[in-house]
Every structure is written in structure tokens, then in C-alpha cells.
Design a protein around this motif. Structure first.
Motif, PDB file in Angstrom:
ATOM      1  N   PHE A 133       0.797  -1.223   0.000  1.00 55.62           N
ATOM      2  CA  PHE A 133       0.000   0.000   0.000  1.00 55.62           C
ATOM      3  C   PHE A 133       0.830   1.273   0.000  1.00 55.62           C
ATOM      4  N   HIS A 134       2.125   1.152   0.208  1.00 57.16           N
ATOM      5  CA  HIS A 134       2.935   2.351   0.446  1.00 57.16           C
ATOM      6  C   HIS A 134       3.053   3.201  -0.817  1.00 57.16           C
ATOM      7  N   PRO A 135       2.837   4.507  -0.704  1.00 60.75           N
ATOM      8  CA  PRO A 135       2.884   5.364  -1.903  1.00 60.75           C
ATOM      9  C   PRO A 135       4.274   5.520  -2.505  1.00 60.75           C
ATOM     10  N   ALA A 136       5.329   5.203  -1.767  1.00 64.30           N
ATOM     11  CA  ALA A 136       6.689   5.445  -2.256  1.00 64.30           C
ATOM     12  C   ALA A 136       7.404   4.201  -2.756  1.00 64.30           C
ATOM     13  N   HIS A 137       6.980   2.994  -2.360  1.00 67.77           N
ATOM     14  CA  HIS A 137       7.692   1.780  -2.763  1.00 67.77           C
ATOM     15  C   HIS A 137       6.776   0.569  -2.623  1.00 67.77           C
ATOM     16  N   ARG A 138       7.179  -0.547  -3.220  1.00 68.12           N
ATOM     17  CA  ARG A 138       6.429  -1.796  -3.117  1.00 68.12           C
ATOM     18  C   ARG A 138       7.228  -2.923  -2.458  1.00 68.12           C
ATOM     19  N   VAL A 139       8.539  -2.821  -2.457  1.00 71.84           N
ATOM     20  CA  VAL A 139       9.402  -3.812  -1.794  1.00 71.84           C
ATOM     21  C   VAL A 139      10.491  -3.059  -1.048  1.00 71.84           C
ATOM     22  N   LEU A 140      10.710  -3.444   0.198  1.00 69.85           N
ATOM     23  CA  LEU A 140      11.735  -2.781   0.999  1.00 69.85           C
ATOM     24  C   LEU A 140      12.784  -3.802   1.423  1.00 69.85           C
ATOM     25  N   GLU A 141      14.032  -3.518   1.095  1.00 72.03           N
ATOM     26  CA  GLU A 141      15.144  -4.363   1.505  1.00 72.03           C
ATOM     27  C   GLU A 141      15.660  -3.877   2.860  1.00 72.03           C
ATOM     28  N   VAL A 142      15.681  -4.788   3.822  1.00 76.03           N
ATOM     29  CA  VAL A 142      16.176  -4.484   5.169  1.00 76.03           C
ATOM     30  C   VAL A 142      17.418  -5.350   5.365  1.00 76.03           C
ATOM     31  N   PRO A 143      18.611  -4.810   5.131  1.00 69.60           N
ATOM     32  CA  PRO A 143      19.811  -5.653   5.053  1.00 69.60           C
ATOM     33  C   PRO A 143      20.352  -6.149   6.380  1.00 69.60           C
ATOM     34  N   HIS A 144      19.967  -5.520   7.481  1.00 66.56           N
ATOM     35  CA  HIS A 144      20.500  -5.977   8.762  1.00 66.56           C
ATOM     36  C   HIS A 144      19.532  -5.641   9.898  1.00 66.56           C
ATOM     37  N   SER A 145      19.745  -6.279  11.018  1.00 66.97           N
ATOM     38  CA  SER A 145      18.944  -6.004  12.207  1.00 66.97           C
ATOM     39  C   SER A 145      19.113  -4.537  12.589  1.00 66.97           C
TER      40      SER A 145
END
Length: 362
Positions: free
Chosen positions: A44-56
């Protein structure tokens, strides 16, 4: 109470998110105050569709002097105070926020401090699994909770990985499934022989016995370990008990819920907790992601008259977005004694899945 789980980035930058979540009928939000690496859909996010979270990372300001040897790291993919921004946005629509956080599951810290991670009987390290036998790990977990309470002012806390983790880890491109390890072999591969754990075992030959047992066809831990079974089971659950005992004062009286299992040999993020142990918990949530009969068995085992019983369930695949099926499962959990539904995950779910959950809750 119905508690919906979300990440801070599901809210920050999406002005429509709070109202969308409130409309589902949940009573409160479990908002990640810290979380491990992941690759997350944001449908639903207006700025992106996939978010990469590379670390804790920690989604509150990281005050380095507040920590000891281990300290959390700030994100670069979302604001460093994303938890606070999300909390305030959710509060504006009347949704109380509980701080949800894993404790001993932290690959970044495990790679930086391998000596503090779980080490199996063959000497293999599990960098995702900080070992709570180490004082530095206990200290880190306690300080992390203190900072969440002081900076985040949550309505309550929901903890996962509050104890020893093991071989199980859904890491990027995990390639362990083909080994066909049984539940017993996985449990044996999750026993820790780091420098802090090894001296606690009652028999100096324990590591050798476990190594041998891993490659046998033992169908139970009793068969694999014999006279060592009960002492080792006690040591494993004692790690959770010790960690909880350290954490309770840090909560400053906030309601505390724990993702828990009555299985002494639990190898994932559900802490091994004997059902008779209360330890100041407001509630405990049982894993309810499988078939309803399995879920209700998990609930029955975890029930305790002095605390709330939560059903930690999913609205994501492999469950279909079917409101009738969801409603039947929710009703089965309630009949089994669940006081709360812990709903994973409102930020990852499609519109069809949120709509199905909304109807099922009603």
C-alpha cells in the motif's frame, strides 16, 4: 483483544495507513521496535512496493552510552525514529501500540561477536542466534528493553526469541531443507556448546554424545540423550527463565507478552517456557500457523490461569484470503481458551487479505 502486527515502515510515509489499520477492527498494534533483516512487501505504500532491510536494526534513537559490549544499529532505509513516528500516527486514530521485538535473534550482532553466538556440537556457529548464557547477551537484552520503555513509552511489550535459538532460521537462500533432519535431529543441532554453555552440562562427555546422536535414527530426545535428557531440558528452559527474570524490572510495570512454547527443545523464536512458570508475564502467545487441531493443542499446553493466552496466527500464505475459513480458525482458538488474537501481518497483507480478516473478526 485483537493485536495486529506491523513494521514502522508500513506507517511512516503512508498517511492513509493508520485509518486503514483501524478500519480492520483490531484493538491494538504490535509495532516492531527492533527487527532482524528481511525483504518486505509494502503493498500500500505510496513510495515503494518492496523494501530491503539488510540488517537487524533498532527503530528508536540509538543512544550508544546506554549499552555495553553489544548495541543495536540504526536503519538507513527508514528514519532512525521511525517507531516514534509510527506510534504517534497510530495513536491519532485511537490504536494503542505495544512494542514488539526479537531479542536473541540478531545476525548483525552475531557476526560482529561470534563468540557470543550458539555453537552446535560440531563447533558450527549460528550467527543469527545470540546465546543467552553469556552475560553480555543478557545485559544487551535488558538494556534494549529499558531503552524501548524509556524512549518509546509503549502500552506494553511483546517479545520473541526471548531465550536460546537454534539451527532453524529462515535466512536468505537457506539450503538446509534437503538434509531431511527430523525434529529430534534439529533439536540436537540446536543444543549450544559455546564457552558459556559447555561448563553447565552435567557430563563432560555431553558434546561427544550429542554429536553421535545427531547421526542416529533416534525418534525422541529421550532416546537420543538417555539420562541426560532431563538435566539438559532444565538447562535450556532455565535460559529463558533467567533472561525473563532480568527483563522484568526493565519493563517498569508495562504489560509483558511472550511468544512461547512448552517444548523444551524449541529451536525458533518461540521461547521454551514450561507452562507452570509465570515469571511476571501478562500473557503468552502460542504458535497457531498450522492446522486448527495443531494450533488448539499448542494453546492448551500454554494455558495458565494467571496470564492471558494469545493465538499467534497468520493471514498470509499458505492461508487463503477466505473470511469463512479465518472465522472458523479464530473461533476454534477462542474455544481452546485464547483471550487474544495476534494477527501477522497487517503490513504484508494484500487488500483481499485485510478484507477477509476484517470480516472474520466481525
Amino acid at each position: 483483544m485483537n493485536i495486529g502486527y506491523v513494521f514502522p515502515w508500513d506507517i511512516v510515509g503512508d498517511p492513509a495507513a493508520p485509518e486503514r489499520l483501524a478500519a480492520t477492527g483490531v484493538d491494538a498494534i504490535a509495532l516492531a521496535a527492533s527487527y532482524h533483516s528481511t525483504r518486505a512487501a509494502t503493498p500500500f505504500h505510496p513510495a515503494h512496493r518492496v523494501l530491503e532491510v539488510p540488517h537487524s536494526a533498532f527503530y528508536l534513537p540509538v543512544r550508544r552510552p546506554a549499552y555495553g559490549v553489544l548495541h543495536p544499529h540504526a536503519p538507513t532505509w527508514t528514519p532512525p525514529d521511525a517507531y516514534l513516528q509510527a506510534r504517534d500516527a497510530l495513536a491519532s486514530v485511537g490504536l494503542p501500540v505495544h512494542a514488539w521485538t526479537p531479542l536473541t535473534h540478531n545476525t548483525l550482532l552475531g557476526r560482529l561477536h561470534p563468540e557470543l553466538t550458539v555453537r552446535n556440537a560440531f563447533g558450527d556457529r549460528y550467527p543469527h542466534a545470540l546465546c543467552p548464557s553469556h552475560e553480555d547477551v543478557l545485559d544487551y537484552c535488558t538494556r534494549l528493553i529499558s531503552e524501548i520503555v524509556e524512549l518509546g513509552d509503549p502500552a506494553g511489550l511483546i517479545l520473541e526469541a526471548c531465550g536460546p535459538m537454534g539451527v532453524t532460521h529462515q535466512s536468505v537462500h537457506d539450503k538446509t531443507a534437503g538434509a531431511d533432519w527430523s525434529a529430534t535431529q534439529s533439536a540436537l543441532l540446536s543444543l549450544c556448546f559455546c564457552t558459556a554453555c559447555t561448563p553447565k552440562y552435567p557430563d563432560p562427555r555431553t558434546q561427544a554424545r550429542v554429536r553421535t546422536a545427531i547421526d542416529t535414527s533416534a525418534t525422541s530426545m529421550q532416546e537420543a540423550l538417555g539420562d541426560l535428557t532431563q538435566p539438559i531440558a532444565h538447562l535450556r528452559t532455565a535460559l529463558t527463565t533467567t533472561l525473563l527474570t532480568r527483563l522484568i524490572p526493565a519493563t517498569q510495570g508495562r504489560p509483558l507478552r511472550l511468544h512461547a512454547s512448552t517444548d523444551h527443545w524449541s529451536t525458533g523464536s518461540f521461547a521454551a517456557l514450561p507452562p507452570q512458570n509465570q515469571h511476571g508475564l501478562t500473557g503468552a502467545a502460542a504458535l497457531c500457523w498450522g492446522p486448527d487441531d495443531e494450533a488448539t493443542t499448542n494453546l492448551a499446553r500454554l494455558a495458565h490461569p494467571a496470564r492471558k493466552l494469545g493465538a499467534y496466527t497468520t493471514i498470509l500464505p499458505p492461508r487463503p484470503p477466505d473470511p469463512d475459513q479465518l472465522a472458523r480458525s479464530f473461533a476454534a482458538y477462542s474455544k481452546a481458551g485464547a483471550d487474544e488474537l495476534h494477527l501477522y501481518h497487517l503490513g504484508l497483507a494484500s487488500q483481499a487479505r485485510l478484507a477477509a480478516m476484517t470480516v472474520a473478526l466481525r
